[in-house]
Write a protein that holds these residues in place. Structure first.
Motif, PDB file in Angstrom:
ATOM      1  N   GLY A  18       6.583 -39.670  35.375  1.00 23.06           N
ATOM      2  CA  GLY A  18       5.194 -40.115  35.399  1.00 23.06           C
ATOM      3  C   GLY A  18       4.787 -40.638  36.759  1.00 23.06           C
ATOM      4  O   GLY A  18       5.601 -41.198  37.506  1.00 23.06           O
ATOM      5  N   PRO A  46       0.340 -36.303  34.407  1.00 23.99           N
ATOM      6  CA  PRO A  46       0.728 -35.679  33.136  1.00 23.99           C
ATOM      7  C   PRO A  46       0.111 -34.300  32.880  1.00 23.99           C
ATOM      8  O   PRO A  46       0.729 -33.456  32.242  1.00 23.99           O
ATOM      9  N   LEU A  56       9.377 -33.047  25.695  1.00 23.49           N
ATOM     10  CA  LEU A  56       9.843 -34.438  25.816  1.00 23.49           C
ATOM     11  C   LEU A  56       8.769 -35.422  25.367  1.00 23.49           C
ATOM     12  O   LEU A  56       9.060 -36.479  24.822  1.00 23.49           O
ATOM     13  N   SER A  57       7.510 -35.083  25.648  1.00 24.10           N
ATOM     14  CA  SER A  57       6.393 -35.981  25.368  1.00 24.10           C
ATOM     15  C   SER A  57       5.361 -35.211  24.544  1.00 24.10           C
ATOM     16  O   SER A  57       4.494 -34.543  25.094  1.00 24.10           O
ATOM     17  N   ARG A  60       2.011 -35.164  25.519  1.00 26.83           N
ATOM     18  CA  ARG A  60       1.888 -34.802  26.944  1.00 26.83           C
ATOM     19  C   ARG A  60       1.356 -35.974  27.772  1.00 26.83           C
ATOM     20  O   ARG A  60       0.487 -35.830  28.616  1.00 26.83           O
ATOM     21  N   ARG A  61       1.929 -37.138  27.470  1.00 24.03           N
ATOM     22  CA  ARG A  61       1.524 -38.330  28.207  1.00 24.03           C
ATOM     23  C   ARG A  61       2.705 -38.920  28.955  1.00 24.03           C
ATOM     24  O   ARG A  61       3.860 -38.661  28.599  1.00 24.03           O
ATOM     25  N   VAL A  62       2.397 -39.707  29.979  1.00 24.51           N
ATOM     26  CA  VAL A  62       3.426 -40.440  30.711  1.00 24.51           C
ATOM     27  C   VAL A  62       3.208 -41.929  30.476  1.00 24.51           C
ATOM     28  O   VAL A  62       2.076 -42.337  30.226  1.00 24.51           O
ATOM     29  N   VAL A  64       7.571 -41.125  30.378  1.00 23.75           N
ATOM     30  CA  VAL A  64       8.714 -40.779  29.534  1.00 23.75           C
ATOM     31  C   VAL A  64       9.921 -41.431  30.194  1.00 23.75           C
ATOM     32  O   VAL A  64      10.034 -41.414  31.416  1.00 23.75           O
ATOM     33  N   THR A  71      15.456 -40.402  24.676  1.00 30.13           N
ATOM     34  CA  THR A  71      14.259 -40.009  25.431  1.00 30.13           C
ATOM     35  C   THR A  71      13.066 -40.620  24.697  1.00 30.13           C
ATOM     36  O   THR A  71      12.901 -40.401  23.492  1.00 30.13           O
ATOM     37  N   ALA A  73       8.749 -41.700  24.762  1.00 31.49           N
ATOM     38  CA  ALA A  73       7.489 -41.315  25.406  1.00 31.49           C
ATOM     39  C   ALA A  73       6.354 -42.283  25.100  1.00 31.49           C
ATOM     40  O   ALA A  73       5.246 -41.860  24.780  1.00 31.49           O
ATOM     41  N   ASP A  74       6.592 -43.561  25.227  1.00 31.59           N
ATOM     42  CA  ASP A  74       5.508 -44.533  25.068  1.00 31.59           C
ATOM     43  C   ASP A  74       5.931 -45.807  25.790  1.00 31.59           C
ATOM     44  O   ASP A  74       7.056 -46.284  25.588  1.00 31.59           O
ATOM     45  N   SER A  75       5.027 -46.362  26.603  1.00 28.89           N
ATOM     46  CA  SER A  75       5.429 -47.491  27.457  1.00 28.89           C
ATOM     47  C   SER A  75       5.871 -48.705  26.650  1.00 28.89           C
ATOM     48  O   SER A  75       6.811 -49.406  27.038  1.00 28.89           O
TER      49      SER A  75
END
Ligand code: GSH
Length: 258
Positions: A18, A46, A56-57, A60-62, A64, A71, A73-75
């Motif tokens: 990201g 992203p 991976l996400s 399709r968001r950053v 990751v 793995t 994919a959410d802060s």
């Protein structure tokens, strides 16, 4: 703090996918720095993620985060994971009521500040122009500047401390809140210190922390470099760039329509 001496992926190490321009990525990078955890970064915007990134996400968001075990994919999920796996430097307060309040303020930052400062401000003035070649929607921008951001600052003015951080040492709630206001700076929005003195001083104070400061060069460089050159420019500037990238050269629209 950073691991940039060689181009080998650290065995069992942490990779963050990201851009330095994302407040959600920034939140994770600052938490990693505060915990003293080295990482590598694949600094993709992203919309430029390739098919593997989409796997991976799924949204399709950053960001990751990829490490030896998982793995994510959410802060918020990432920061909770770091807190549980690396508890030596805690980023949540100790008592249950304070922990709950910290989580609420983190959630408020991610959702409401995200909507106002990212989707309705930063994405309008930066992403629309530089990813899609479109002008900002002036109505959306006006609403953000005149209603949404002032409303959020009215609320924060009643919640933030006049000195120091929210719960003693800097924690994830401080990191999340300040991370979004860094994008306000990048969008040339300044908090009116006469109207919101506590919030204005708090944001300057938290963004002045060494863990935020250490990212500033890479953020500013990303902001002034064409997106497809981010990786090379950041590498040349000493950022801890990952060996592999999940980026591609053609942008595609996001999964969620906000
Ligand atoms: N809930 C997610 C939100 C992450 C997010 O929205 N990131 C933005 C970058 S600032 C993104 O990836 N946007 C791409 C899109 O919306 O399609 C988190 O906390 O990580």
């Amino acid at each position: 703090m950073h691991r940039s001496e060689d181009d080998t992926e650290p065995a069992g190490g942490i990779t963050v996918v990201g851009s330095y321009l994302s407040p959600y990525v920034r939140k994770v990078l600052v938490c990693l720095a505060l915990k003293g955890l080295p990482y590598r970064i694949d600094p993709i915007v992203p919309f430029y993620g390739n098919d593997t990134f989409a796997h991976l996400s799924p949204l399709r968001r950053v960001p990751v985060l990829i490490d030896d075990q998982v793995t994510l994919a959410d802060s918020t999920v990432i920061c909770e994971y770091l807190e549980e796996r690396y508890p030596a430097v805690p980023l949540l307060p100790h008592s249950p009521p304070q922990r709950a309040r910290a989580r609420w303020l983190e959630e408020y930052a991610d959702s409401r500040l995200g909507e106002a400062l990212i989707w309705h401000l930063f994405n309008q003035v930066v992403i629309r122009r530089f990813v899609w070649g479109e002008p900002p929607d002036e109505q959306v921008l006006r609403k953000a500047r005149e209603r949404e951001i002032p409303q959020a600052l009215d609320y924060l003015e009643s919640q933030l401390p006049a000195d120091g951080c929210l719960f003693g040492p800097i924690g994830v709630a401080d990191v999340a809140l300040a991370a979004f206001f860094r994008n306000a700076v990048l969008s040339r929005y300044a908090i009116d210190a006469a109207r919101w003195p506590i919030s204005a001083a708090y944001v300057v104070r938290v963004l002045g922390h060494a863990a935020f400061e250490s990212l500033r060069t890479f953020e500013d460089l990303s902001a002034r470099t064409p997106i497809l050159h981010h990786r090379a420019a950041l590498q040349a500037a000493g950022a801890p760039i990952s060996k592999h990238s999940f980026g591609t050269s053609t942008p595609r629209r996001g999964v969620l329509e906000i």
